[in-house]
Motif scaffolding. Structure first.
Motif, PDB file in Angstrom:
ATOM      1  N   GLU A  89       0.821  -1.212   0.000  1.00  0.00           N
ATOM      2  CA  GLU A  89       0.000   0.000   0.000  1.00  0.00           C
ATOM      3  C   GLU A  89       0.855   1.263   0.000  1.00  0.00           C
ATOM      4  O   GLU A  89       1.864   1.357   0.698  1.00  0.00           O
ATOM      5  CB  GLU A  89      -0.932   0.002   1.213  1.00  0.00           C
ATOM      6  CG  GLU A  89      -1.871   1.192   1.237  1.00  0.00           C
ATOM      7  CD  GLU A  89      -2.995   1.044   2.246  1.00  0.00           C
ATOM      8  OE1 GLU A  89      -3.743   2.010   2.451  1.00  0.00           O
ATOM      9  OE2 GLU A  89      -3.124  -0.058   2.834  1.00  0.00           O
ATOM     10  N   GLU A  90       0.392   2.275  -0.773  1.00  0.00           N
ATOM     11  CA  GLU A  90       1.088   3.562  -0.852  1.00  0.00           C
ATOM     12  C   GLU A  90       0.120   4.730  -0.660  1.00  0.00           C
ATOM     13  O   GLU A  90       0.336   5.818  -1.176  1.00  0.00           O
ATOM     14  CB  GLU A  90       1.791   3.700  -2.209  1.00  0.00           C
ATOM     15  CG  GLU A  90       2.873   2.661  -2.469  1.00  0.00           C
ATOM     16  CD  GLU A  90       3.498   2.793  -3.851  1.00  0.00           C
ATOM     17  OE1 GLU A  90       3.171   3.777  -4.558  1.00  0.00           O
ATOM     18  OE2 GLU A  90       4.305   1.927  -4.231  1.00  0.00           O
ATOM     19  N   THR A  91      -0.964   4.509   0.074  1.00  0.00           N
ATOM     20  CA  THR A  91      -1.963   5.569   0.233  1.00  0.00           C
ATOM     21  C   THR A  91      -1.541   6.651   1.211  1.00  0.00           C
ATOM     22  O   THR A  91      -1.953   7.806   1.086  1.00  0.00           O
ATOM     23  CB  THR A  91      -3.298   4.979   0.707  1.00  0.00           C
ATOM     24  OG1 THR A  91      -3.094   4.358   1.989  1.00  0.00           O
ATOM     25  CG2 THR A  91      -3.835   3.950  -0.283  1.00  0.00           C
ATOM     26  N   HIS A 104      -6.287  -3.491   0.477  1.00  0.00           N
ATOM     27  CA  HIS A 104      -7.591  -3.461  -0.183  1.00  0.00           C
ATOM     28  C   HIS A 104      -7.511  -2.458  -1.330  1.00  0.00           C
ATOM     29  O   HIS A 104      -7.949  -1.310  -1.221  1.00  0.00           O
ATOM     30  CB  HIS A 104      -8.693  -3.097   0.808  1.00  0.00           C
ATOM     31  CG  HIS A 104      -9.257  -4.280   1.517  1.00  0.00           C
ATOM     32  ND1 HIS A 104      -9.997  -5.253   0.866  1.00  0.00           N
ATOM     33  CD2 HIS A 104      -9.184  -4.661   2.812  1.00  0.00           C
ATOM     34  CE1 HIS A 104     -10.366  -6.178   1.728  1.00  0.00           C
ATOM     35  NE2 HIS A 104      -9.877  -5.862   2.921  1.00  0.00           N
ATOM     36  N   ALA A 105      -6.965  -2.915  -2.444  1.00  0.00           N
ATOM     37  CA  ALA A 105      -6.755  -2.055  -3.611  1.00  0.00           C
ATOM     38  C   ALA A 105      -7.897  -2.131  -4.605  1.00  0.00           C
ATOM     39  O   ALA A 105      -7.797  -1.566  -5.695  1.00  0.00           O
ATOM     40  CB  ALA A 105      -5.438  -2.433  -4.301  1.00  0.00           C
ATOM     41  N   HIS A 363      -4.451  -0.308  -7.866  1.00  0.00           N
ATOM     42  CA  HIS A 363      -3.311   0.606  -7.793  1.00  0.00           C
ATOM     43  C   HIS A 363      -2.898   0.768  -6.333  1.00  0.00           C
ATOM     44  O   HIS A 363      -3.751   0.815  -5.434  1.00  0.00           O
ATOM     45  CB  HIS A 363      -3.690   1.963  -8.383  1.00  0.00           C
ATOM     46  CG  HIS A 363      -2.531   2.879  -8.586  1.00  0.00           C
ATOM     47  ND1 HIS A 363      -1.952   3.606  -7.563  1.00  0.00           N
ATOM     48  CD2 HIS A 363      -1.813   3.179  -9.704  1.00  0.00           C
ATOM     49  CE1 HIS A 363      -0.945   4.314  -8.032  1.00  0.00           C
ATOM     50  NE2 HIS A 363      -0.837   4.080  -9.331  1.00  0.00           N
ATOM     51  N   PRO A 364      -1.594   0.872  -6.039  1.00  0.00           N
ATOM     52  CA  PRO A 364      -1.160   0.972  -4.640  1.00  0.00           C
ATOM     53  C   PRO A 364      -1.627   2.229  -3.916  1.00  0.00           C
ATOM     54  O   PRO A 364      -1.566   2.284  -2.686  1.00  0.00           O
ATOM     55  CB  PRO A 364       0.372   0.914  -4.732  1.00  0.00           C
ATOM     56  CG  PRO A 364       0.702   1.231  -6.148  1.00  0.00           C
ATOM     57  CD  PRO A 364      -0.445   0.737  -6.967  1.00  0.00           C
ATOM     58  N   LYS A 365      -2.096   3.239  -4.657  1.00  0.00           N
ATOM     59  CA  LYS A 365      -2.603   4.454  -4.016  1.00  0.00           C
ATOM     60  C   LYS A 365      -4.136   4.489  -3.945  1.00  0.00           C
ATOM     61  O   LYS A 365      -4.718   5.476  -3.494  1.00  0.00           O
ATOM     62  CB  LYS A 365      -2.100   5.698  -4.762  1.00  0.00           C
ATOM     63  CG  LYS A 365      -0.591   5.892  -4.673  1.00  0.00           C
ATOM     64  CD  LYS A 365      -0.166   7.190  -5.307  1.00  0.00           C
ATOM     65  CE  LYS A 365       1.347   7.370  -5.291  1.00  0.00           C
ATOM     66  NZ  LYS A 365       1.888   7.424  -3.935  1.00  0.00           N
ATOM     67  N   TYR A 366      -4.787   3.421  -4.368  1.00  0.00           N
ATOM     68  CA  TYR A 366      -6.253   3.393  -4.333  1.00  0.00           C
ATOM     69  C   TYR A 366      -6.768   3.339  -2.897  1.00  0.00           C
ATOM     70  O   TYR A 366      -6.205   2.661  -2.038  1.00  0.00           O
ATOM     71  CB  TYR A 366      -6.789   2.174  -5.099  1.00  0.00           C
ATOM     72  CG  TYR A 366      -8.264   1.944  -4.863  1.00  0.00           C
ATOM     73  CD1 TYR A 366      -9.212   2.589  -5.641  1.00  0.00           C
ATOM     74  CD2 TYR A 366      -8.696   1.135  -3.814  1.00  0.00           C
ATOM     75  CE1 TYR A 366     -10.566   2.413  -5.388  1.00  0.00           C
ATOM     76  CE2 TYR A 366     -10.048   0.965  -3.555  1.00  0.00           C
ATOM     77  CZ  TYR A 366     -10.981   1.596  -4.349  1.00  0.00           C
ATOM     78  OH  TYR A 366     -12.303   1.438  -4.098  1.00  0.00           O
ATOM     79  N   ASP A 367      -7.892   4.027  -2.649  1.00  0.00           N
ATOM     80  CA  ASP A 367      -8.608   3.894  -1.377  1.00  0.00           C
ATOM     81  C   ASP A 367     -10.091   4.095  -1.647  1.00  0.00           C
ATOM     82  O   ASP A 367     -10.497   4.978  -2.415  1.00  0.00           O
ATOM     83  CB  ASP A 367      -8.110   4.922  -0.357  1.00  0.00           C
ATOM     84  CG  ASP A 367      -8.672   4.683   1.039  1.00  0.00           C
ATOM     85  OD1 ASP A 367      -9.011   3.528   1.351  1.00  0.00           O
ATOM     86  OD2 ASP A 367      -8.770   5.657   1.809  1.00  0.00           O
TER      87      ASP A 367
END
Length: 391
Positions: A89-91, A104-105, A363-367
């Protein structure tokens, strides 16, 4: 009507659920923490039955409508997927994943939350007849948890007559709905090609049977299936996504490997691709003097929305979001979804719910956007109340 008032009242509670689920992402069928959290909430809500351990960590909760203590009458199914993805994760959010390498992407934490919100409301109000079956499913991203739950008999066991699901959609305006009758998402297959040649010194290629050149030839020839064997007005994708071979610049390797995906809607097209791929692999292998083995794996079938159930779901969505915010002929896409197995077993519909501008799915920035949880929950409850009105 917009969001159901009672559901709006516990929007903050839903946000808390979702963000807790976001911190405990689990993969495939192995969802012990997620399943335990969901089961605990369902028991708190007072569902009439809770059946756990379906497809390992899946469950079905039953809520009886008013005056239906015997649990009789028609049963409508609502499904949410619970699994996460093996993506770091990159959020940067303060409720970031606590399971390194998983996140949870795809918004399944939000899907689970929307169905929990619907469960709380339905168990409290019971303003419907018959029964509702809340299906919490593992392994949508891999293995096909929906297939396993169907194979384990949930449709017959719980008397489910129709079934519905939602998926969040980045890029679609917040609270807007999109779907289409008939084929909505593609069938997805995988192919694996193992090439065995004869390696040797790269300065003396005449003494080898080069698997690298064979791999290039096969990868290029596969593309002619779409361009020369397929009717251009039908949807089909054949993508080579991996080629692995070799270790250094002065050695011709012994082996090569090719992997890719096929997306289609028509079973006849799917069979054509399989037949042509076998011919191409065999023919190219012979032309390069190597051996090649094709392993073609049929995956999720196409997701097919029952036209009548889709029209009904669109009408309910229009009640929640307004007709101007519902696209009922949104076309089809080449992504895949294992809810297709449930739609093969029972008529129903699958809809997308807009979550506004955000990073894309997987995507690793998805939330997930918590603002849409009450909207999705409201859609589910009105679907039940209108499909099975209280008498």
């Amino acid at each position: 009507m917009p969001v159901v008032n009672r559901i709006a009242d516990y929007a903050e509670e839903m946000k808390t659920w979702r963000r807790h689920l976001h911190q405990i992402p689990e993969l495939a069928l192995d969802l012990p923490k997620t399943a335990a959290f969901v089961a605990e909430r369902l028991r708190e809500f007072g569902v009439d039955e809770l059946h756990e351990g379906i497809a390992t960590s899946g469950m079905v909760a039953i809520i009886n409508g008013q005056g239906n203590d015997a649990g009789t009458g028609p049963t409508i199914g609502l499904r949410a997927d619970m699994d996460a993805l093996p993506i770091p994760e990159e959020t940067g959010v303060d409720y970031v994943s606590g399971h390194a390498g998983n996140m949870h992407a795809c918004g399944h934490d939000g899907h689970t939350t929307m169905l929990l919100g619907a469960a709380k409301y339905l168990a409290e109000t019971r303003n419907f007849s018959g029964r509702v079956a809340l299906i919490f499913q593992p392994a949508e991203e891999a293995i096909g948890g929906a297939r396993i739950m169907v194979e384990e008999g949930i449709m017959d066991r719980f008397g489910i007559s129709e079934v519905y699901a939602l998926h969040n959609a980045p890029g679609l305006p917040v609270g807007a709905f999109l779907t289409t009758p008939g084929a909505l998402m593609a069938a997805t297959d995988e192919f694996h090609i193992h090439i065995n040649g004869r390696g040797g010194h790269a300065a003396m290629p005449h003494e080898t049977r080069d698997p690298v050149m064979a791999a290039c030839g096969i990868a290029q020839a596969i593309q002619t299936i779409v361009s020369r064997n397929h009717y251009a007005l039908q949807d089909l994708v054949v993508s080579v996504t991996q080629i692995h071979t070799g270790t250094t610049d002065n050695v011709v390797p012994d082996t090569a490997y090719i992997n890719g995906t096929v997306r289609s809607f028509d079973p006849d097209v799917q069979q054509m691709v399989m037949h042509r791929m076998k011919e191409i692999v065999a023919g190219q292998a012979a032309s390069y003097g190597v051996e090649a083995e094709l392993n073609y794996e049929e995956g999720y079938p196409a997701t097919y929305n029952d036209p009548a159930k889709t029209a009904f779901a669109v009408d309910v969505a229009s009640e929640i979001a307004g007709a101007d915010n519902v696209e009922s002929e949104g076309g089809r896409e080449m992504g895949a979804e294992d809810f297709s197995y449930m739609l093969q077993a029972r008529p129903g519909a699958y809809l997308f719910l807009g979550q506004g501008e955000s990073a894309g799915l997987h995507h690793p920035k998805y939330d997930f956007n918590d603002e849409i949880s009450p909207i999705g929950a409201s859609f589910f409850v009105r679907l039940v109340e209108r499909a099975q009105p209280a008498t």
